[in-house]
Write an enzyme that holds these catalytic residues in place. Structure first.
Site, PDB file in Angstrom:
ATOM      1  N   ASP A 199       0.842  -1.186   0.000  1.00 40.09           N
ATOM      2  CA  ASP A 199       0.000   0.000   0.000  1.00 40.09           C
ATOM      3  C   ASP A 199       0.884   1.245   0.000  1.00 40.09           C
ATOM      4  O   ASP A 199       1.840   1.334   0.772  1.00 40.09           O
ATOM      5  CB  ASP A 199      -0.920  -0.001   1.218  1.00 40.09           C
ATOM      6  CG  ASP A 199      -2.157   0.860   0.999  1.00 40.09           C
ATOM      7  OD1 ASP A 199      -2.437   1.228  -0.165  1.00 40.09           O
ATOM      8  OD2 ASP A 199      -2.858   1.159   1.977  1.00 40.09           O
ATOM      9  N   HIS A 223      -4.500  13.626   1.457  1.00 42.97           N
ATOM     10  CA  HIS A 223      -4.685  12.715   2.590  1.00 42.97           C
ATOM     11  C   HIS A 223      -3.454  12.750   3.497  1.00 42.97           C
ATOM     12  O   HIS A 223      -3.573  12.875   4.726  1.00 42.97           O
ATOM     13  CB  HIS A 223      -4.935  11.281   2.089  1.00 42.97           C
ATOM     14  CG  HIS A 223      -4.899  10.245   3.170  1.00 42.97           C
ATOM     15  ND1 HIS A 223      -5.921  10.079   4.076  1.00 42.97           N
ATOM     16  CD2 HIS A 223      -3.957   9.326   3.503  1.00 42.97           C
ATOM     17  CE1 HIS A 223      -5.614   9.092   4.921  1.00 42.97           C
ATOM     18  NE2 HIS A 223      -4.424   8.616   4.599  1.00 42.97           N
ATOM     19  N   THR A 275      -4.961   6.407   0.441  1.00 40.95           N
ATOM     20  CA  THR A 275      -6.216   7.156   0.401  1.00 40.95           C
ATOM     21  C   THR A 275      -6.077   8.383  -0.497  1.00 40.95           C
ATOM     22  O   THR A 275      -5.073   9.098  -0.425  1.00 40.95           O
ATOM     23  CB  THR A 275      -6.585   7.606   1.823  1.00 40.95           C
ATOM     24  OG1 THR A 275      -6.533   6.464   2.665  1.00 40.95           O
ATOM     25  CG2 THR A 275      -7.974   8.221   1.857  1.00 40.95           C
ATOM     26  N   SER A 304      -9.219  -6.193   3.925  1.00 37.98           N
ATOM     27  CA  SER A 304      -9.248  -5.139   2.897  1.00 37.98           C
ATOM     28  C   SER A 304     -10.240  -5.602   1.831  1.00 37.98           C
ATOM     29  O   SER A 304     -10.278  -6.782   1.497  1.00 37.98           O
ATOM     30  CB  SER A 304      -7.871  -4.933   2.261  1.00 37.98           C
ATOM     31  OG  SER A 304      -6.888  -4.715   3.246  1.00 37.98           O
TER      32      SER A 304
END
Lengths: 437, 437
Positions: free
Chosen positions: B136, B143, B369, B266
């Site tokens: 990730d 963000h 994000t 997730s």
């Protein structure tokens, strides 16, 4: 009900000998060990499961095909990786160990089994399992303290350390078995002058001495593993070298942790030392120092506290290109006990699954670097050289702040206990090769 | 030589219609989309590869068995996951798209293909690939700024942010397709009073709105992917909800990053929107603000800068149990463009492999994000509620600081560009269910 921890049984009998002569007195693989691994025989391209016995590897796929092992493990032993075997209940894996021990100690079996033996020197070892996920922990408290001190001299351990088995996710795809060379990675590091980082080969390449924990059956998503059951989900152990580029790490790790500094390569010893083989070497977890908090209830189990630590001696040695050319033996950089883990393997497993995260058979968990409180057994050059400022002296006038191309790092682990035959993990070795292009 | 970025061709022709009537004007899956996924037909237990067309799913395993697709993709389409297809060169994946577009737009093929069509409402979607590793990133700069400001009001972005595409490894085993409920995790959080943490269900459960990037062929260990080739290794995109327990995160994340706060579950949208389908929606990467550093050379490519961003609108909505009972439609919590990514997908891929880390077909990378600079499109409740201090108002007097059991989070993405037929990603939905016990 299965026992909380593997039991000592006749497979650990120190009087037991093998008809494979090289096993008797073998430093790593006497008949009391019987580790599991995946090998490719010379001239074959088909990986198969084996066990190490002395200087040989016994082909367990062949043994299974001959129906000489218990029926519940036969299909799993025909696989090219250990995942299916790890997925079986601990009792069935234990029954396999008992069968192997009986066959390899019974001279009347020698004629049948000898065609299934391979000289270890002629086989290629592969990864023992298809590793779905790899997580690395940070439970070596002296390592955490030593590294923390480099950044925060007055406050080396963060407030969560004695409550939380700290861990983070690593990269599964770049784990390789012992023997595969490690290419020096390139990456971003902070330039000493100016604000702009530079990109190039790491100049602060390091090793980290760790234990690996192989996951057995595991848990379904959303269903934690109670600490009292955690041992059932530990199939075995290996050595792990968590190669680290300290220059990349210092620049990239805020705020989300280590990434490219670690994921370019990790080396593991190829033999899985089973939880059953280690039964005689279990120890009480060292008492926490006065004033340390007790583990939260979900991490506390009486049986785990009394026998969840391992009586292992870990070591890391270096052989430089110059040493190799001069036939100088590897130089021990550090040696110390695995009891320098602040949390047990069971606590690590239970914590990892405590939020419902599903652990899968063949997942690998690293303990994090295990160092001694003094200088005798530091698990990384970062510690041994005080962040690179105090190079270590090697034989023949060589010094190292960090690793150079041609350096070979050799890790070993040995389990010892009074009245039992010691066993070893086999070597975890890899050589640093130059950066690309 | 293959093009650096997928080209616009006849498959994107806005005049092209399908004989599958529901496709024409479909919000997500007109014939210009042709996403790839894995489905299980009603009454079957055999997962197979399909493409979404309007309200139907076309069975590509059946199509392959009938040899109606190019020979190089036939074997890969017979697999139960997309990994083998992703491993093929981009040109071969592109040829599959062209074949599907031709078949589904040619009325003379309708009689042959109709038996291979399933009503989408009757199939179960699975994960599209066996995800080896999941990483990730943190490239949503607003963000990163919003979250950084909660901790460091004067200095929200760390010094490395504009030089390094910050990322960390996540957990692959707990990724689930849209529709699978998310169990509220338990874990350690800091108690408001006293030094001892407490263990229990999260009281600060949050979503994160992200894009997922599916890796194509990937690279061998030790061999980086040049930025000019990175697009060849991106098979497609999906939506990703990176569920996060903020209370666990705040307590555990120092010094190694997020762990149990994220790895319990997730959710991804099950359809892979291919890089080829998105060709008309490519945009120039937004110019960096005056004063920002230029990317280092290994991360800079002219073609990527001029067409490596995606013209996507992302949204996240909530449907609480009370809203559901009252038949109130989902409430949009945030909506904004994907152009709020500071780094392109190609830069993410190249950075990840820059140290030689090997990316594998079917690996998943999250963008992190993606939030807007203003309040209109914040990608998490952490941001929308200012760390929980300013609850958001929902229809019917409800408020949320963080998620409650029964809350359903719905994410969507839509690609639009003048003169082209818009396409959607399909929904990424999951409902929070109570903690265990």
């Amino acid at each position: 009900m299965t026992p909380a921890l593997p039991r000592i049984d006749e497979t650990h009998d120190p009087a037991r000998k093998s008809w494979v002569e090289s096993a008797n007195g073998h430093a790593d693989f006497p008949i009391q060990n019987l580790p599991l691994g995946v090998f490719v025989p010379d001239g074959s391209d088909r990986p198969r499961i084996g066990t190490a016995i002395g200087d040989c590897v016994l082909d367990l796929a062949a043994l299974s095909a001959a129906r000489l092992v218990p029926e519940p493990v036969q299909a799993a032993l025909a696989e090219p990786v250990l995942n299916a075997l790890f997925a079986l209940p601990a009792a069935e894996r234990g029954a396999l160990r008992q069968a192997l021990s009986a066959l390899l100690s019974d001279p009347s079996q020698a004629d049948v089994l000898r065609p299934m033996l391979h000289d270890s020197a002629t086989v290629e070892m592969r990864l023992p399992a298809a590793i779905g996920d790899y997580t690395d922990f940070y439970v070596g408290i002296h390592h955490a303290t030593n590294v923390g001190r480099l950044f925060r001299p007055d406050n080396p351990l963060l407030p969560n350390y004695k409550h939380v088995p700290i861990g983070y996710h690593g990269r599964a795809s770049s784990i390789r078995p012992s023997g595969v060379p490690v290419r020096r990675p390139s990456g971003q590091r902070k330039s000493p002058e100016g604000d702009t980082p530079i990109f190039g080969p790491s100049v602060r390449l390091d090793y980290e001495l760790e234990l690996g924990i192989w996951i057995g059956p595991g848990n379904a998503l959303g269903e934690p593993i109670g600490i009292e059951n955690a041992a059932q989900h530990i199939a075995g152990f290996c050595l792990l070298n968590d190669w680290s580029a300290r220059d990349f790490q210092a620049w990239e790790y805020q705020p989300l942790g280590p990434f490219l500094a670690k994921n370019f390569h990790s080396t593991i010893s190829p033999w899985v030392i089973t939880a059953e083989a280690l039964a005689p070497f279990r120890q009480a977890q060292p008492a926490r120092p006065e004033g340390d908090p007790a583990p939260l209830p979900y991490l506390w189990d009486a049986a785990d506290q009394s026998g969840g630590a391992l009586g292992l001696t870990l070591s890391v040695a270096i052989e430089t290109a110059a040493m190799r050319a001069a036939a100088v033996p590897p130089f021990i950089l550090g040696e110390g006990p695995a009891s320098n883990m602040y949390w047990t393997a069971a606590q690590i497993v239970t914590h990892h699954a405590s939020n419902g995260c599903n652990l899968m058979p063949g997942d690998l968990l690293g303990t994090g670097t295990i160092s001694t409180p003094d200088d005798s057994g530091l698990g990384s050059l970062l510690e041994a050289t005080r962040g690179g400022s105090a190079p270590v002296r090697l034989p023949g006038e060589e010094r190292r702040s960090f690793l150079e191309d041609g350096d070979r790092i050799i890790m070993r682990a040995r389990a010892q206990a009074a009245d039992y035959v010691p066993i070893g993990f086999g070597a975890c070795v890899a050589e640093v090769i130059p950066a690309i292009g």
